[in-house]
Scaffold this motif. Structure first.
Motif, PDB file in Angstrom:
ATOM      1  N   MET A  90       0.837  -1.172   0.000  1.00 41.80           N
ATOM      2  CA  MET A  90       0.000   0.000   0.000  1.00 41.80           C
ATOM      3  C   MET A  90       0.890   1.246   0.000  1.00 41.80           C
ATOM      4  SD  MET A  90      -2.331   1.571   3.107  1.00 41.80           S
ATOM      5  CE  MET A  90      -2.639   0.011   3.800  1.00 41.80           C
ATOM      6  N   ALA A  91       0.637   2.142  -0.913  1.00 37.74           N
ATOM      7  CA  ALA A  91       1.404   3.384  -0.972  1.00 37.74           C
ATOM      8  C   ALA A  91       0.634   4.483  -0.232  1.00 37.74           C
ATOM      9  CB  ALA A  91       1.641   3.791  -2.411  1.00 37.74           C
ATOM     10  N   TYR A  92       1.338   5.203   0.585  1.00 36.31           N
ATOM     11  CA  TYR A  92       0.762   6.310   1.338  1.00 36.31           C
ATOM     12  C   TYR A  92       0.975   7.608   0.561  1.00 36.31           C
ATOM     13  CZ  TYR A  92       0.473   3.262   5.428  1.00 36.31           C
ATOM     14  OH  TYR A  92       0.160   2.258   6.297  1.00 36.31           O
ATOM     15  N   SER A  93       0.069   8.551   0.720  1.00 40.16           N
ATOM     16  CA  SER A  93       0.275   9.876   0.131  1.00 40.16           C
ATOM     17  C   SER A  93       0.928  10.772   1.178  1.00 40.16           C
ATOM     18  CB  SER A  93      -1.050  10.465  -0.344  1.00 40.16           C
ATOM     19  OG  SER A  93      -1.965  10.563   0.717  1.00 40.16           O
ATOM     20  N   LEU A  94       1.645  11.774   0.700  1.00 37.00           N
ATOM     21  CA  LEU A  94       2.343  12.713   1.586  1.00 37.00           C
ATOM     22  C   LEU A  94       1.570  14.019   1.669  1.00 37.00           C
ATOM     23  CD1 LEU A  94       6.033  12.320   0.379  1.00 37.00           C
ATOM     24  CD2 LEU A  94       5.071  11.494   2.516  1.00 37.00           C
ATOM     25  N   LEU A  95       1.346  14.498   2.878  1.00 34.00           N
ATOM     26  CA  LEU A  95       0.753  15.806   3.110  1.00 34.00           C
ATOM     27  C   LEU A  95       1.739  16.606   3.947  1.00 34.00           C
ATOM     28  CD1 LEU A  95      -2.883  14.752   4.075  1.00 34.00           C
ATOM     29  CD2 LEU A  95      -2.107  15.632   1.894  1.00 34.00           C
ATOM     30  N   ALA A  96       1.986  17.840   3.571  1.00 37.18           N
ATOM     31  CA  ALA A  96       2.973  18.657   4.277  1.00 37.18           C
ATOM     32  C   ALA A  96       2.323  19.880   4.900  1.00 37.18           C
ATOM     33  CB  ALA A  96       4.073  19.102   3.311  1.00 37.18           C
ATOM     34  N   SER A  97       2.723  20.172   6.130  1.00 36.61           N
ATOM     35  CA  SER A  97       2.244  21.386   6.794  1.00 36.61           C
ATOM     36  C   SER A  97       2.956  22.595   6.182  1.00 36.61           C
ATOM     37  CB  SER A  97       2.539  21.315   8.291  1.00 36.61           C
ATOM     38  OG  SER A  97       3.936  21.361   8.523  1.00 36.61           O
ATOM     39  N   LYS A  98       2.381  23.749   6.408  1.00 33.70           N
ATOM     40  CA  LYS A  98       2.993  24.989   5.920  1.00 33.70           C
ATOM     41  C   LYS A  98       4.391  25.152   6.534  1.00 33.70           C
ATOM     42  CE  LYS A  98       2.019  29.925   5.532  1.00 33.70           C
ATOM     43  NZ  LYS A  98       1.061  30.990   5.865  1.00 33.70           N
ATOM     44  N   ARG A  99       4.506  24.803   7.783  1.00 31.57           N
ATOM     45  CA  ARG A  99       5.788  24.880   8.489  1.00 31.57           C
ATOM     46  C   ARG A  99       6.828  23.979   7.823  1.00 31.57           C
ATOM     47  NH1 ARG A  99       6.429  23.533  14.938  1.00 31.57           N
ATOM     48  NH2 ARG A  99       8.527  24.325  15.189  1.00 31.57           N
ATOM     49  N   PHE A 100       6.424  22.758   7.474  1.00 38.86           N
ATOM     50  CA  PHE A 100       7.337  21.821   6.813  1.00 38.86           C
ATOM     51  C   PHE A 100       7.812  22.385   5.475  1.00 38.86           C
ATOM     52  CE2 PHE A 100       8.344  18.410   3.927  1.00 38.86           C
ATOM     53  CZ  PHE A 100       9.184  17.612   4.682  1.00 38.86           C
ATOM     54  N   ARG A 101       6.873  22.896   4.679  1.00 36.90           N
ATOM     55  CA  ARG A 101       7.233  23.454   3.364  1.00 36.90           C
ATOM     56  C   ARG A 101       8.226  24.610   3.502  1.00 36.90           C
ATOM     57  NH1 ARG A 101       3.947  21.998  -0.953  1.00 36.90           N
ATOM     58  NH2 ARG A 101       2.155  20.744  -0.378  1.00 36.90           N
ATOM     59  N   LYS A 102       8.001  25.461   4.477  1.00 39.37           N
ATOM     60  CA  LYS A 102       8.904  26.592   4.692  1.00 39.37           C
ATOM     61  C   LYS A 102      10.292  26.092   5.086  1.00 39.37           C
ATOM     62  CE  LYS A 102       9.612  30.729   7.390  1.00 39.37           C
ATOM     63  NZ  LYS A 102       9.517  31.271   8.717  1.00 39.37           N
TER      64      LYS A 102
END
Length: 104
Positions: free
Chosen positions: A1-13
């Protein structure tokens, strides 16, 4: 099973502030994380953090640590921290908004 990635605004910065070689290493490591976000293996050092709810994990990439938790087949990326500067703050994560990571 492949998971999708979600990033917080803090992570992106924080990802944007890294130098290019480190950023490339982080992106390559995250691609492998989508297959199995729970188990350590060669070049992927994962540790479950104690006393966290929901359960949070730490992924080591050189001198940096990526913190995330998993829910509904999604890996929610919280932050990237230099190993020397990491501060444990569990209450902050309840209020984050996440965006789908499309291009790594």
């Amino acid at each position: 099973m492949a998971y999708s990635l979600l990033a917080s605004k803090r992570f992106r910065k924080q990802l944007g502030e890294l130098d290019e070689s480190t950023k490339t290493r982080v992106k390559e490591t995250l691609k492998g994380l989508t297959e199995d976000p729970f188990t350590s293996r060669p070049n992927v050092d994962i540790k479950q953090l104690k006393n966290t709810n929901p359960k949070k994990y730490r992924l080591r990439v050189g001198d940096f640590r990526i913190f995330y938790f998993i829910g509904n087949e999604e890996i929610k990326l919280l932050k990237i921290a230099d190993r020397k500067m990491h501060i444990k703050d569990n209450s902050y994560y309840r209020f984050l908004n996440f965006n789908l990571v499309e291009n790594l």
